[in-house]
Scaffold this motif. Sequence first.
Motif, PDB file in Angstrom:
ATOM      1  N   THR A 110      74.542  76.859  36.084  1.00 24.68           N
ATOM      2  CA  THR A 110      73.589  75.778  35.823  1.00 24.68           C
ATOM      3  C   THR A 110      73.563  74.822  37.015  1.00 24.68           C
ATOM      4  O   THR A 110      72.499  74.336  37.426  1.00 24.68           O
ATOM      5  CB  THR A 110      73.948  75.072  34.494  1.00 24.68           C
ATOM      6  N   HIS A 120      70.718  74.031  29.231  1.00 27.18           N
ATOM      7  CA  HIS A 120      70.176  75.348  28.908  1.00 27.18           C
ATOM      8  C   HIS A 120      70.077  75.563  27.405  1.00 27.18           C
ATOM      9  O   HIS A 120      69.915  74.605  26.629  1.00 27.18           O
ATOM     10  CB  HIS A 120      70.977  76.431  29.612  1.00 27.18           C
ATOM     11  N   ALA A 123      76.376  79.014  27.026  1.00 24.80           N
ATOM     12  CA  ALA A 123      75.678  80.298  26.975  1.00 24.80           C
ATOM     13  C   ALA A 123      76.684  81.446  26.903  1.00 24.80           C
ATOM     14  O   ALA A 123      76.487  82.424  26.160  1.00 24.80           O
ATOM     15  CB  ALA A 123      74.786  80.439  28.197  1.00 24.80           C
ATOM     16  N   SER A 124      77.766  81.324  27.663  1.00 24.37           N
ATOM     17  CA  SER A 124      78.795  82.372  27.674  1.00 24.37           C
ATOM     18  C   SER A 124      79.462  82.479  26.299  1.00 24.37           C
ATOM     19  O   SER A 124      79.868  83.565  25.888  1.00 24.37           O
ATOM     20  CB  SER A 124      79.842  82.056  28.744  1.00 24.37           C
ATOM     21  N   GLY A 152      83.257  75.335  32.607  1.00 23.19           N
ATOM     22  CA  GLY A 152      82.066  75.965  33.161  1.00 23.19           C
ATOM     23  C   GLY A 152      82.454  77.376  33.509  1.00 23.19           C
ATOM     24  O   GLY A 152      83.656  77.725  33.484  1.00 23.19           O
ATOM     25  N   THR A 153      81.483  78.217  33.845  1.00 20.96           N
ATOM     26  CA  THR A 153      81.881  79.577  34.179  1.00 20.96           C
ATOM     27  C   THR A 153      82.277  79.729  35.654  1.00 20.96           C
ATOM     28  O   THR A 153      82.736  80.796  36.046  1.00 20.96           O
ATOM     29  CB  THR A 153      80.805  80.598  33.772  1.00 20.96           C
ATOM     30  N   GLN A 212      75.707  84.055  33.216  1.00 17.40           N
ATOM     31  CA  GLN A 212      74.349  84.072  33.759  1.00 17.40           C
ATOM     32  C   GLN A 212      74.289  84.716  35.144  1.00 17.40           C
ATOM     33  O   GLN A 212      75.196  84.540  35.950  1.00 17.40           O
ATOM     34  CB  GLN A 212      73.832  82.634  33.837  1.00 17.40           C
TER      35      GLN A 212
HETATM   36  N1  ASP Z   1      76.005  77.245  32.194  1.00 13.25           N
HETATM   37  C1  ASP Z   1      77.447  77.157  32.219  1.00 13.25           C
HETATM   38  C2  ASP Z   1      77.925  76.796  33.581  1.00 13.25           C
HETATM   39  O1  ASP Z   1      77.133  76.380  34.388  1.00 13.25           O
HETATM   40  C3  ASP Z   1      78.087  78.376  31.724  1.00 13.25           C
HETATM   41  C4  ASP Z   1      77.689  78.710  30.316  1.00 13.25           C
HETATM   42  O2  ASP Z   1      76.851  78.066  29.721  1.00 13.25           O
HETATM   43  O3  ASP Z   1      78.253  79.655  29.847  1.00 13.25           O
HETATM   44  O4  ASP Z   1      79.083  76.898  33.863  1.00 13.25           O
END
Ligand code: ASP
Length: 324
Positions: A39, A90, A159-160, A182-183, A201
């Motif tokens: 993101t 998101h 999202a993950s 975060g990822t 993502q």
């Molecule tokens: N969007 C998240 C990030 O930027 C990761 C996620 O939503 O899984 O780390």
Amino acid sequence: MKRLLLLAAAVAAFAAQAQSFPGSKPITIVVPFSAGGPTDRVARDLAEAMRKPLGGVTLVVDNAAGAGGSIGANKVAKASADGHTLLLHHIGMATMPTLVRNLPFKVESDFEYLGMVNDVPMTLIGRPSLPANNYKELSAWINENKGKINLGNAGIGAASHLCGLMFQNALKVDMTTVPYKGTAPAITDLIGGQIDLLCDQTTNTTSQIEGKKVKAFAVTTAKRLTTPALKDLPTLNEAGLKGFEVTIWHGLYAPKGTPADVVAKLNAALKAALKDPDFIKKQEGLGAVVVNDKRVEPAEHKKFVAAEIAKWSPVLKAAGVYAD
Ligand code: ASP
């Protein structure tokens, strides 16, 4: 009379503020996840693309990470409504209302919707040392290692998290989830072998897949992708998880009460950014698709998020995972 004059002065000051927006004061785009992640990547490219249409103003990214994205979103919900603090978020905007019991803000009434930015596929990836080289082998490995598998995510509401939940449900296998802010940090641990799997993502995973830093097993979209590094990956649906589909999206928000003229200026700048060939090229290179439909209109963006809340709410309630 005095009152009228005061009112006129207030109206004039308000009009001047809208007229001069953004002026020279920087605009902050809050990203509710760690720096260097998917993101964050979208936000930094977007900040660059919105700079010119906003008269050259500086746009900075503030990573207010944690709690699956709700900390950053709350920060913007409570920020001053002058158009200088925005939120890029998101699909979490649609999952948080169901997943987080005491969400300190309301997705549908605490924000001005500025328009949507992109749709982003996700990929199922694994640590490089995993003894599986394709989805079939992964599936066998998962069956042999039930109860021992660590799946990373960016917290409940990310999202993950959503993708991992869908994956475990589809397989009927429980994995130990390891939450990060975060990822970006999750993928670092995946590369290091501290966790086994991650669903993330493409804006984060494409370069890691290209560089063979991680193992890639599948994409989460209904159709295969065309991005060179990802085009050979099967969809999870074709790999046997019938009906599996998770595509996430980003949208831009301002605090509720941001003046209509300022919202209009930010929306116009967003639309200009979405037509910027450089922005489109960067996003496409990362597997994302820049929004080029009515969802760039604030009212349509709001409708879309409401429809996503309605779509995911029963799925998430059935999964029975909540955060406080
Ligand atoms: N969007 C998240 C990030 O930027 C990761 C996620 O939503 O899984 O780390």
